[in-house]
Design an enzyme around this catalytic site. Structure first.
Site, short mmCIF file in Angstrom:
data_model
loop_
_atom_site.label_atom_id
_atom_site.label_comp_id
_atom_site.label_asym_id
_atom_site.label_seq_id
_atom_site.Cartn_x
_atom_site.Cartn_y
_atom_site.Cartn_z
CG HIS A 80 3.87 -1.95 11.75
ND1 HIS A 80 4.65 -0.83 11.95
CD2 HIS A 80 3.15 -1.72 10.64
CE1 HIS A 80 4.40 0.05 11.00
NE2 HIS A 80 3.49 -0.47 10.19
CG HIS A 118 -4.09 -0.09 6.86
ND1 HIS A 118 -4.07 0.40 8.14
CD2 HIS A 118 -2.92 0.32 6.28
CE1 HIS A 118 -2.96 1.09 8.33
NE2 HIS A 118 -2.24 1.06 7.23
CG ASP A 137 0.57 -1.50 8.01
OD1 ASP A 137 1.49 -2.30 8.23
OD2 ASP A 137 0.73 -0.26 7.99
CG ASP A 187 4.83 3.02 7.62
OD1 ASP A 187 3.94 3.32 6.79
OD2 ASP A 187 4.62 2.23 8.56
CG HIS A 188 4.19 -0.05 4.41
ND1 HIS A 188 4.04 -1.39 4.66
CD2 HIS A 188 3.73 0.58 5.52
CE1 HIS A 188 3.51 -1.56 5.85
NE2 HIS A 188 3.31 -0.37 6.39
CG HIS A 239 -0.38 0.03 2.54
ND1 HIS A 239 0.37 -1.02 3.06
CD2 HIS A 239 -0.42 0.98 3.52
CE1 HIS A 239 0.75 -0.71 4.29
NE2 HIS A 239 0.29 0.50 4.59
CG HIS A 243 0.00 4.27 4.79
ND1 HIS A 243 -0.71 3.54 5.70
CD2 HIS A 243 -0.88 5.19 4.29
CE1 HIS A 243 -1.95 3.98 5.76
NE2 HIS A 243 -2.08 4.98 4.90
#
Length: 254
Positions: free
Chosen positions: A164, A109, A126, A56-57, A52, A54
């Site tokens: 995570h 998400h 996530d 942090d990915h 996805h 985001h």
């Protein structure tokens, strides 16, 4: 199979799957530096897989492509992702190096979230966590519940490679829901020992998650009773139990 969770940020994992030749694929590289440090002198990767949009990915992708400019990047179709990636769709089969993966759509998400399943592995970003699930930033509870059911239908031996390190905090909440769940108690003890030894609690297995994760157990009587008792009402559908459970987790301070 050489599977490595590479720590990033405070609690992220970037996944590396490497074959005997030393070539590998990378999943959800939010940072480039940890990947490059773990790579050493290995040859360039087969591909980068994204679940996805985001940051942090995906935040490390541009830097990694500076090092390996010919590396294909597979990603969901989403205008918030950079152009030039190879869009993939639900039920599409991908052949990457010696491996094959099926793309699974898992909105909830985010609206375009996907997962990759194959070779006994599940890269789920996530959507599903060990003993938990992701927050619903864009999707509905019904969408997220259906996505989790899709993942829960995979074989029990499937290794769940989520993004995570949330196992201990998720376990504290899960034990609030099912304090008498022996499998959950054992999973908590295992996770505590792993973290005390500086080890990741991942991957977990889907069979363990079905036995312990309350978000995959919304049709189990103790979970239903706990949720309905807290909500002060009776729910007809498991998706309603899930919605109330996720709202409870959002407020939980363990």
């Amino acid at each position: 199979m050489d599977l490595l969770p590479i720590p990033a940020f405070n609690d992220n994992y970037i996944w590396r799957l490497r074959d005997p030749s030393g070539r590998a694929l990378i999943v959800d590289p939010g940072q480039a530096a940890p990947v490059l440090a773990a790579w050493g002198n290995d040859p360039p990767p087969y591909a980068i897989l994204l679940t996805h949009h985001h940051d942090d990915h995906i935040g490390g992708v541009a830097k990694l492509l500076e090092h390996w400019p010919d590396t294909p990047v597979y990603a969901p179709q989403d205008t918030r992702l950079p152009s030039g990636f190879r869009h993939v769709y639900g039920e599409q089969m991908l052949s990457i190096g010696p491996w094959q993966f099926r793309v699974i759509t898992v909105p909830g998400h985010t609206r375009s979230h996907i997962a990759y399943a194959g070779e006994g592995l599940l890269f789920c970003g996530d959507t599903l966590f060990s003993l938990g699930c992701g927050r619903m930033f864009e999707g509905t509870a019904e969408q997220m519940y259906a996505s989790l059911q899709r993942l829960a239908a995979l074989p029990g031996a499937t290794q769940v490679c989520c993004a995570h390190e949330y196992t201990l905090s998720n376990a504290a909440f899960a034990l609030t829901i099912e304090p008498g769940n022996t499998a959950l108690q054992q999973r908590m003890a295992q996770a505590r020992a792993q973290r005390a030894a500086g080890q990741p609690t991942l991957p977990t297995t889907l069979g363990d998650e079905r036995a312990c994760n309350p978000f995959l157990r919304c049709d189990v009587q103790p979970v239903r009773e706990a949720v309905q008792r807290r909500a002060g009402q009776t729910f007809t559908h498991s998706s309603e139990i899930f919605a109330a459970l996720r709202a409870w987790k959002d407020e939980f301070r363990g």
